[in-house]
Enzyme design. Structure first.
Site, PDB file in Angstrom:
ATOM      1  N   ASN A   9      25.675 -19.655 -16.569  1.00 39.43           N
ATOM      2  CA  ASN A   9      25.182 -19.843 -17.937  1.00 39.43           C
ATOM      3  C   ASN A   9      25.301 -18.496 -18.652  1.00 39.43           C
ATOM      4  OD1 ASN A   9      23.753 -20.300 -20.275  1.00 39.43           O
ATOM      5  ND2 ASN A   9      21.736 -20.381 -19.285  1.00 39.43           N
ATOM      6  N   LYS A  11      24.724 -17.783 -21.664  1.00 35.60           N
ATOM      7  CA  LYS A  11      23.762 -17.625 -22.766  1.00 35.60           C
ATOM      8  C   LYS A  11      24.478 -17.112 -24.025  1.00 35.60           C
ATOM      9  CE  LYS A  11      20.299 -16.694 -19.291  1.00 35.60           C
ATOM     10  NZ  LYS A  11      18.888 -16.565 -19.069  1.00 35.60           N
ATOM     11  N   HIS A  95      17.366 -26.400 -21.170  1.00 34.20           N
ATOM     12  CA  HIS A  95      17.140 -25.082 -20.567  1.00 34.20           C
ATOM     13  C   HIS A  95      15.794 -24.542 -21.067  1.00 34.20           C
ATOM     14  CE1 HIS A  95      17.566 -20.810 -19.714  1.00 34.20           C
ATOM     15  NE2 HIS A  95      18.471 -21.154 -18.811  1.00 34.20           N
ATOM     16  N   GLU A  97      14.894 -21.772 -22.125  1.00 34.27           N
ATOM     17  CA  GLU A  97      14.960 -20.977 -23.356  1.00 34.27           C
ATOM     18  C   GLU A  97      15.043 -21.894 -24.579  1.00 34.27           C
ATOM     19  OE1 GLU A  97      18.173 -18.422 -22.129  1.00 34.27           O
ATOM     20  OE2 GLU A  97      16.830 -17.504 -20.671  1.00 34.27           O
ATOM     21  N   GLU A 165      14.618 -24.675 -12.434  1.00 35.90           N
ATOM     22  CA  GLU A 165      14.557 -23.275 -12.839  1.00 35.90           C
ATOM     23  C   GLU A 165      13.116 -22.897 -13.144  1.00 35.90           C
ATOM     24  OE1 GLU A 165      18.509 -21.726 -14.371  1.00 35.90           O
ATOM     25  OE2 GLU A 165      17.581 -22.712 -16.058  1.00 35.90           O
ATOM     26  N   GLY A 171      15.616 -14.492 -15.471  1.00 41.27           N
ATOM     27  CA  GLY A 171      15.842 -13.187 -16.097  1.00 41.27           C
ATOM     28  C   GLY A 171      14.791 -12.146 -15.745  1.00 41.27           C
ATOM     29  N   SER A 211      17.181 -15.803 -11.405  1.00 41.66           N
ATOM     30  CA  SER A 211      17.521 -14.532 -10.755  1.00 41.66           C
ATOM     31  C   SER A 211      18.338 -14.707  -9.474  1.00 41.66           C
ATOM     32  CB  SER A 211      16.248 -13.708 -10.509  1.00 41.66           C
ATOM     33  OG  SER A 211      15.623 -13.420 -11.746  1.00 41.66           O
TER      34      SER A 211
HETATM   35  C1  PEP Z   1      19.498 -19.136 -16.492  1.00 36.29           C
HETATM   36  O1  PEP Z   1      19.781 -18.674 -17.578  1.00 36.29           O
HETATM   37  O2  PEP Z   1      19.601 -20.346 -16.321  1.00 36.29           O
HETATM   38  C2  PEP Z   1      19.073 -18.225 -15.422  1.00 36.29           C
HETATM   39  C3  PEP Z   1      18.704 -18.717 -14.281  1.00 36.29           C
HETATM   40  O3  PEP Z   1      19.085 -16.871 -15.714  1.00 36.29           O
HETATM   41  P1  PEP Z   1      18.984 -15.663 -14.633  1.00 36.29           P
HETATM   42  O4  PEP Z   1      19.946 -15.978 -13.521  1.00 36.29           O
HETATM   43  O5  PEP Z   1      19.390 -14.445 -15.409  1.00 36.29           O
HETATM   44  O6  PEP Z   1      17.587 -15.622 -14.135  1.00 36.29           O
END
Ligand code: PEP
Length: 248
Positions: A9, A11, A95, A97, A165, A171, A211
């Site tokens: 992803n 972003k 997601h 976010e 997630e 992040g 992460s």
């Molecule tokens: C994501 O954006 O779905 C995500 C898991 O980000 P990160 O790997 O940076 O934690």
């Protein structure tokens, strides 16, 4: 057998030239992988360029969101057929976010999922609890609510992907431990069986996101109900996403 899926992803990162460079780097090390599926989800404006770069490659392209209508006066939105036209096979839906900053709800997640399925695209429906919800032992009830409402009306034969997630791991550098993730993945599969039946629940791919790094991917993938990763930050660099994708 569930074919592992590793999705990046991106972003709101990468201009079109940067996206082309990244995807060329990925092709060099990932085109030969056949026992797992690799997916990249660039920003909308780079989709077409990335799809062009990926001609002849098994790496798939996905979007980070989709509207539920096919066309209309919805300024700033992009429809499933537009995504398909740009070369997408997948789209992320819900997601955290989007939920946190853009007012995404379980009801809008549900509409997006149905619109994508209708167009023949595979939705990757994201679910997950916040730190506060985990600490108050509400993880399962939150996931259950997100699934009950977000997947409402799903035809038993429809193929979707679910991404677990935990919001506190996105992040932040804090990955869920393999056991913590497995516990929730197993719960998600049980809940999915109630919606789509045991056979579809056996086949549905459930990705872990939060992460994911080259150092933790193999341990996560050893868990029986973790079928791949949704990778944010570490997918922006060809070397780290390649290492993650080459997990053992
Ligand atoms: C994501 O954006 O779905 C995500 C898991 O980000 P990160 O790997 O940076 O934690």
């Amino acid at each position: 057998m569930r074919k592992p899926l590793i999705a990046g992803n991106w972003k709101m990162y990468k201009t079109v030239p940067e996206a082309r460079t990244l995807v060329r780097g990925l092709r060099a090390s990932l085109d030969s992988l056949t026992d797992r599926e690799i997916l990249v989800c660039p920003p909308f404006c780079a989709l077409l360029a990335v799809a062009e770069e990926l001609k002849g490659s098994p790496i798939r392209v996905g979007a980070q969101n989709s509207h539920w209508e096919e066309q209309g006066a919805f300024t700033g939105e992009v429809s499933p057929s537009m995504l398909q036209d740009a070369g997408c096979h997948y789209a992320l839906v819900g997601h955290s976010e989007r939920r946190q900053y853009f007012g995404e709800t379980d009801a809008t997640v549900n509409k997006r999922m149905h619109a994508l399925l209708k167009r023949g695209l595979t939705p990757i429906v994201c679910v997950g609890e916040t730190l506060q919800e985990r600490e108050s032992n509400a993880t399962q009830s939150i996931i259950q609510r997100q699934m009950d409402n977000g997947l409402k009306g799903l035809e038993p034969a429809s193929v979707i992907v679910i991404a677990y997630e935990p919001v506190w791991a996105i992040g932040t550098g804090k990955t869920a431990s393999p056991d913590q993730a497995q516990e929730v993945h197993s719960f998600i599969r049980q809940q999915f069986a109630k919606i789509s039946g045991a056979s579809m629940a056996h086949d549905v791919r459930i990705l872990y996101g939060g992460s994911v790094k080259p150092e933790n991917m193999s341990a996560l993938m050893k868990q029986p109900d973790i079928d791949g990763g949704l990778v944010g930050g570490a997918s922006l660099d060809a070397e780290s996403f390649s290492k993650i994708s080459h997990y053992r």
